[in-house]
Design a protein around this motif. Structure first.
Motif, short mmCIF file in Angstrom:
data_model
loop_
_atom_site.label_atom_id
_atom_site.label_comp_id
_atom_site.label_asym_id
_atom_site.label_seq_id
_atom_site.Cartn_x
_atom_site.Cartn_y
_atom_site.Cartn_z
N SER A 117 38.39 2.32 36.49
CA SER A 117 38.74 1.99 35.11
C SER A 117 38.24 3.06 34.15
O SER A 117 38.97 3.46 33.22
N SER A 160 45.77 0.81 34.02
CA SER A 160 46.23 1.91 33.19
C SER A 160 47.38 2.65 33.87
O SER A 160 47.42 2.75 35.10
N SER A 177 43.82 -0.43 38.18
CA SER A 177 42.73 -0.60 37.22
C SER A 177 43.23 -0.99 35.84
O SER A 177 42.43 -1.20 34.92
#
Length: 318
Positions: free
Chosen positions: A183, A212, A210
């Motif tokens: 992350s 994104s 994560s």
């Protein structure tokens, strides 16, 4: 017949009459005459002709499959007979994914010391391309992912687990960190390998997991290019831990293990599934198995037990 099949295989690789002729060191007229003679022998059209190469007929595709097998067996026979006289000798071509290139010397150096009459070539290729190179007799072996591509008609020897680290510049925002999460990595300006690379697809998959979307502002198919940009302090990158170990100390750069989760994938040797194996390939398998034993701490026992059996005939090769 073998020579004509060789011409047909060159045409399948190049998809161009002129380039195929150059690859075989013959004139284009000689290549065309050889393919036409093969068609007459088999009583069917193999190549779709026009002003330029237009592909193979269904019969031609079937003949190509046989040609790969016949030509490979003929080469193996010649190599096997020659080995009885002088030991392994000739040209061994290894294709490898870019992230393993710095550590491939752990395989090629002991091979060269044991079999000095074999000339070695190492080619950089994507994981998908490696299988095509082996199938089309352009490469004799490959170093690639064993758990990310469908592997058929090849024998596999697991070597080590690929784990991932953030490559960043000393003095950057992550100084002092001993680990970093995926992350956190996703919020770091990244330069990454190009999307055709399996390593990049693994990274993208984990970044999406994560939460994104992968958004690198620089891409390259060269780890050297990525490392040079990381040194500018404007980017970080993601590097396999084994690659960082092989490169050794990198002035101005540091690596941070990526955790939560700590993912891993198996890297290994792939060779054609042929019995008996050619002497040069059999010797490479023997060296790879010795290397795998030295890296046993990085390979799970389940991975090692799945390595397919190959008759390496070590006693006859020494």
């Amino acid at each position: 017949m073998i020579d004509k099949l060789d011409l047909l295989l060159a045409l399948s690789r190049e998809h161009h009459f002129g380039r195929a002729a150059d690859a075989c060191c013959v004139t284009q007229q000689t290549l065309s005459a050889g393919v036409k003679s093969l068609e007459n022998q088999l009583g069917t059209r193999l190549v779709q002709r026009g002003s330029r190469f237009q592909g193979f007929t269904p019969e031609g595709e079937r003949v190509l499959a046989w040609a790969r097998r016949i030509v490979a067996d003929a080469r193996a026979m010649r190599e096997d007979v020659a080995t009885l006289r002088r030991g392994p000798a000739g040209h061994l071509r290894i294709a490898a994914i870019p992230t393993v290139l710095p550590m491939i010397s752990a395989l090629t150096t002991p091979y060269h010391l044991r079999y000095p009459d074999v000339r070695l070539s190492v080619l950089s290729a994507t994981s998908a391309t490696i299988l095509d190179l082996i199938e089309n007799l352009v490469a004799d072996a490959g170093l690639t992912y064993l758990d990310r591509e469908p592997l058929s008609r090849v024998t596999t020897i697991p070597l080590f687990k690929e784990r991932y680290q953030l490559l960043t510049a000393a003095g950057g925002q992550h100084d002092g960190r001993t680990s970093i999460t995926w992350s956190e990595v996703s919020r770091t300006p990244l330069c990454l390998l190009t999307p055709d690379m399996q390593n990049r697809r693994i990274v993208d998959q984990q970044l999406r997991a994560s939460g994104s979307d992968p958004a690198p502002t620089l891409e390259s198919n060269s780890m050297i290019v990525l490392m040079s940009h990381v040194r500018t302090l404007h980017w970080s990158s993601i590097m396999p831990a084994a690659l960082a170990d092989a490169l050794g100390p990198m002035p101005g750069l540091r690596t941070i293990p990526i955790v939560e989760p700590e993912i891993e994938h198996t890297i290994g040797l792939v060779v054609p599934q042929r019995e008996p194996a050619t002497p040069m390939v059999a010797a490479l398998v023997g060296i790879a198995r010795q290397l795998a034993r030295t890296l046993d701490g990085r390979i799970g026992k389940a991975d090692a037990s799945r390595a397919c059996a190959v008759d390496v005939r070590e006693n006859s090769l020494r």
